[in-house]
Design an enzyme around this catalytic site. Structure first.
Site, PDB file in Angstrom:
ATOM      1  N   ASP A 152      37.946  33.509  41.895  1.00  0.00           N
ATOM      2  CA  ASP A 152      39.214  34.012  42.435  1.00  0.00           C
ATOM      3  C   ASP A 152      40.393  33.511  41.589  1.00  0.00           C
ATOM      4  O   ASP A 152      41.353  34.245  41.339  1.00  0.00           O
ATOM      5  CB  ASP A 152      39.363  33.578  43.899  1.00  0.00           C
ATOM      6  CG  ASP A 152      38.220  34.104  44.754  1.00  0.00           C
ATOM      7  OD1 ASP A 152      37.889  35.294  44.602  1.00  0.00           O
ATOM      8  OD2 ASP A 152      37.641  33.331  45.533  1.00  0.00           O
ATOM      9  N   HIS A 179      36.428  32.972  50.477  1.00  0.00           N
ATOM     10  CA  HIS A 179      35.980  33.741  49.309  1.00  0.00           C
ATOM     11  C   HIS A 179      35.535  35.143  49.708  1.00  0.00           C
ATOM     12  O   HIS A 179      34.480  35.617  49.299  1.00  0.00           O
ATOM     13  CB  HIS A 179      34.850  32.971  48.605  1.00  0.00           C
ATOM     14  CG  HIS A 179      34.321  33.650  47.383  1.00  0.00           C
ATOM     15  ND1 HIS A 179      35.104  33.928  46.276  1.00  0.00           N
ATOM     16  CD2 HIS A 179      33.084  34.121  47.087  1.00  0.00           C
ATOM     17  CE1 HIS A 179      34.359  34.540  45.368  1.00  0.00           C
ATOM     18  NE2 HIS A 179      33.135  34.670  45.837  1.00  0.00           N
TER      19      HIS A 179
END
Ligand code: APR
Length: 316
Positions: A152, A179
């Site tokens: 990310d 996530h």
């Protein structure tokens, strides 16, 4: 410098193979253990010909699992099934939950002090599952269980750099929360170097970072999810863990850990990695008004994902 044995569980997969390749390239690793239920003899033979120090050994099938992790300081887990178009990470739960549970049971038995880095999705649930398994075995150390959310950050850095014409290697955008989807909270207001965007652009960038995995799933059209960029991010995280173990100062990665910075039991934040794993959680710092709204949207989903993982691990 210390000797480090690193085990990759799920080493023959789309993530596992390039991850193992990148780890073989690291001078910090003396032994690289490659475990999967299929194909590890070939993957290990292939990677072992690379002229770097790490000794490579392949292990196949449940009988060899324990040998593969015995003596490891770090175990990285990309085992599991990936998404197909139309699936969320949560749709993987039914298959991947039991894979992570069973692999963690073996780690608890033969490498109870190892640091565990979990890639298998849904990370928001698989990290709680692994933690519950370790608790039951009486070997849980919250400083040693990490959900890998580095991708990310890698994506945020890339997209922000692209938008501003910067060198992506010199951009650092912290990403907190979880996530998957709305639980991914990029803190663009804390980007280094500082950047600013008009509101519509900021929203579009945020959504793109949250949905970047889905972008890849769609582009791969049924053949899988992010593997190469995930392997890159997993290797970066793993090597940061090893640098911390070696006593290097100031190693910081965003990662999904047991946490009390927020009202959820687990939460990703920038963390200092040190000799025992998680050395210091750096917390959230100051959020913009927009980021506060993202956080509000993330929390109920994150709580649900965490609860689902804990319930699975503790069901009779
Ligand atoms: N033990 C070890 N390895 C396993 C097990 C198990 N019990 N079950 C499956 N595997 C292996 C498979 O044999 C395969 O080699 O895990 C590997 C998974 O590879 P892929 O199917 O190519 O999936 P990949 O794209 O690597 O993604 C794996 O990571 O990011 C997450 O969402 C993704 O959860 C998925 C996981």
């Amino acid at each position: 410098r210390c000797n480090h044995k690193v085990a990759v569980l799920g080493a023959s997969g789309g993530i596992g193979q390039p991850l193992s390749l990148l780890l073989k390239d690291s001078p910090l690793i003396t032994e690289l253990s490659l475990y999967d239920i299929v194909n590890t003899p070939g993957v290990a033979a292939d990677i072992s010909h690379i002229n770097t120090a790490a000794k490579v050994k392949g292990y196949t099938g449940p009988d060899e699992l324990k040998d593969s992790v015995k003596g490891a300081q770090l175990v990285i887990i990309p085992a599991g099934v990936p998404r197909k178009p139309g699936m969320t990470r949560d749709d993987l739960f039914d298959t991947n939950a039991s894979i992570v549970r069973d692999l963690t049971k073996a780690i608890a038995e033969v490498a109870p002090k190892a640091i565990i880095a979990i890639i298998s999705n849904p990370v928001n649930s698989t990290v709680p599952i692994a933690s519950e398994v370790l608790k039951k075995a009486g070997v849980y150390d919250p400083k040693k269980v990490f959900g890998v959310t580095t991708l990310d950050v890698v994506r945020a850095n890339t997209f922000i750099a692209e938008a501003k014409g910067l060198d992506p290697q010199k951009v650092n955008v912290p990403v907190i929360g979880g996530h998957s989807g709305v639980t991914i909270i990029p803190l663009i207001s804390q980007s280094k170097p500082a950047v600013s965007f008009p509101e519509d652009k900021l929203k579009a960038l945020t959504t793109r970072i949250q949905e970047a995995g889905t972008e890849v799933v769609k582009a791969k059209a049924g053949t899988g999810s992010a593997t190469l960029s995930m392997a890159y991010a997993g290797a970066r995280f793993g090597i940061s863990v090893l640098r911390g173990l070696n006593g290097e100062q100031g190693i910081v990665e965003c990662t999904f850990v047991k946490s009390d910075v927020c009202e959820t039991k687990y939460f990703a934040t920038p963390c200092v990695l040190g000799k025992n794993g998680l050395e210091k959680n750096l917390g959230i710092s100051k959020l913009s008004e927009y980021e506060k709204k993202l956080l509000d949207a993330a929390i109920p989903e994150l709580k649900k994902n965490i609860q689902k993982g804990e319930d699975f691990a503790n069901k009779k």
